[in-house]
Design a protein around this motif. Sequence first.
Motif, PDB file in Angstrom:
ATOM      1  N   ASN A   2       0.823  -1.211   0.000  1.00  0.00           N
ATOM      2  CA  ASN A   2       0.000   0.000   0.000  1.00  0.00           C
ATOM      3  C   ASN A   2       0.857   1.261   0.000  1.00  0.00           C
ATOM      4  N   PHE A  88      -9.609   3.098   4.283  1.00  0.00           N
ATOM      5  CA  PHE A  88      -9.028   1.992   3.522  1.00  0.00           C
ATOM      6  C   PHE A  88      -8.364   1.049   4.530  1.00  0.00           C
ATOM      7  N   PRO A  89      -8.270  -0.231   4.192  1.00  0.00           N
ATOM      8  CA  PRO A  89      -7.641  -1.147   5.158  1.00  0.00           C
ATOM      9  C   PRO A  89      -6.115  -1.023   5.158  1.00  0.00           C
ATOM     10  N   VAL A  90      -5.630   0.162   5.445  1.00  0.00           N
ATOM     11  CA  VAL A  90      -4.178   0.385   5.488  1.00  0.00           C
ATOM     12  C   VAL A  90      -3.820   1.138   6.757  1.00  0.00           C
ATOM     13  N   LYS A  91      -2.578   0.978   7.159  1.00  0.00           N
ATOM     14  CA  LYS A  91      -2.122   1.742   8.323  1.00  0.00           C
ATOM     15  C   LYS A  91      -1.743   3.145   7.855  1.00  0.00           C
TER      16      LYS A  91
ATOM     17  N   GLN B  70      -8.205  -3.167  10.603  1.00  0.00           N
ATOM     18  CA  GLN B  70      -7.780  -3.434   9.218  1.00  0.00           C
ATOM     19  C   GLN B  70      -8.684  -4.475   8.562  1.00  0.00           C
ATOM     20  N   LYS B  73     -12.311  -3.137   8.091  1.00  0.00           N
ATOM     21  CA  LYS B  73     -12.412  -2.151   7.004  1.00  0.00           C
ATOM     22  C   LYS B  73     -12.472  -2.816   5.623  1.00  0.00           C
TER      23      LYS B  73
END
Lengths: 245, 241
Positions: A2, A88-91, B70, B73
């Motif tokens: 990402n 978003f599924p990100v750090k 995470q 999401k």
Amino acid sequence: MNMLTILKRELTSYFTQPTAYAIVIVFGLLSTLFAFTQGRFWDYGDASLHSTFFVFHPLILMILVPAVSMRQWSDEHYTGTIELLGTFPVKMGSAIIGKYLAAAVVWALALALTFPMVLTVNYLGDPDLSTIFSGYLGSFMVCLTFLAITTLISAFTRDQVVALISSVAVCCLFTILGLEQVINEVRRTGPEAKSAVELMTKVGIFSHFFDATQGRISYTSLLYVFGLISVCLFGTNLALKSQRA
Amino acid sequence: MIEVTGLTKRFGPKVAVDDLSFSVKKGEVLGFLGPNGAGKSTTMRMVTGFLPVTAGEVTICDISMIANPQEAKRKIGYLPESAPLYNDMTVQGFLKFCASMRGLSGTARREAVAKSIETCFLENVARQSIGTLSKGYRHRTCLAQSLLHDPEVLVLDEPTDGLDPNQKLEVRKLIKNLGKEKAILFSTHILEEVTAACTRAVIVDQGTIVADGTPKELEAQGGGSLYDLFHKVTSFETPAA
């Protein structure tokens, strides 16, 4: 993964808009202009480019780096795209590093494209290429430090002008604190200023920059640069988190 | 699919969302109604993991948004209220970027982008810069990014805002169709949308749920009119969220 996606997006943004081209052209022009005027390139005969070319870089970069990166996070706040990134599924750390590295790539390119100066000294004399390489390394260290400072400041505000003014002020402070003329003025005030002088030398960016440009990259300088970058990027993460709390 | 229990959000002394609980099951479209500043967007931001909760629990497909954000999401597609976009990108470029951020690559990404462009009627502007788009197209572009990864849960904050009447109709139809396979939470202050697209609705006022039921039940509570119920249970002036 990402982080690379964000880096790619940011780089595309720099190059599809005039930003990257402006950086390359303005930095190239200013650094050359300084070399041939203030640096007295023809009089010095300095083939290492140290005192004619590299020495002016922090002064140019303290203004130009914030001008380019002021929008890094303030624009995300202003347009609301931070809400997309945040869901978003990100750090968030990946986004911060991705954006930071994209700007670093642009600055690396801007520095690399001053190569005609190197060709010129090669044509005129017999320079030590490793010293020139160290000069570039020193300038890039300054870029990375100022970039990190601007990244942190831009995370606090949605107003790009506020981000610009504040970042320039902080970068100026880091530059001025280490300027020889300023240190000499403080030293002249008396022996009690010794500790202040020591502190200014350590905190100001010039001494670390000079060491690097002369091929003396000490652990202290590395610790200074990478410590400052880590603190700023970590602080950016905290600032972004705290604004949502 | 969406389970919200005791959800609370405080901004300093101000309570924006106060001990809110509701659930949305698969095949359900839950309309989230309320006056401006009632706490709708704040609730949605907590459900999607953008805002941390002060208290309470949010689970998405049995995954806790608080303990495992995470993973949770990944299950959600989200259209934020202001439909934020990167103006320097083209519609296609933006959707490709969002698909990559959702972990899609190669053929899967290409197909996902093409499908969402088709679903949201963006073919004519796919190669156009987002900065030059009208409000309706911008909204649909943002809606398209929320559908890219075919999420099990959709959270849509005022999805018909800024659309013309034809587009509104299309988006309502789309929500209704998507709602057969997904759990959808969508906020609106257009009361007609509740009967047009929702299987159930809640009315929120000052951070708490003040009415809950199917559109017909709510109309019955309002003496045959959803408007009357809305006027009865909500306050005229709510502090800004």
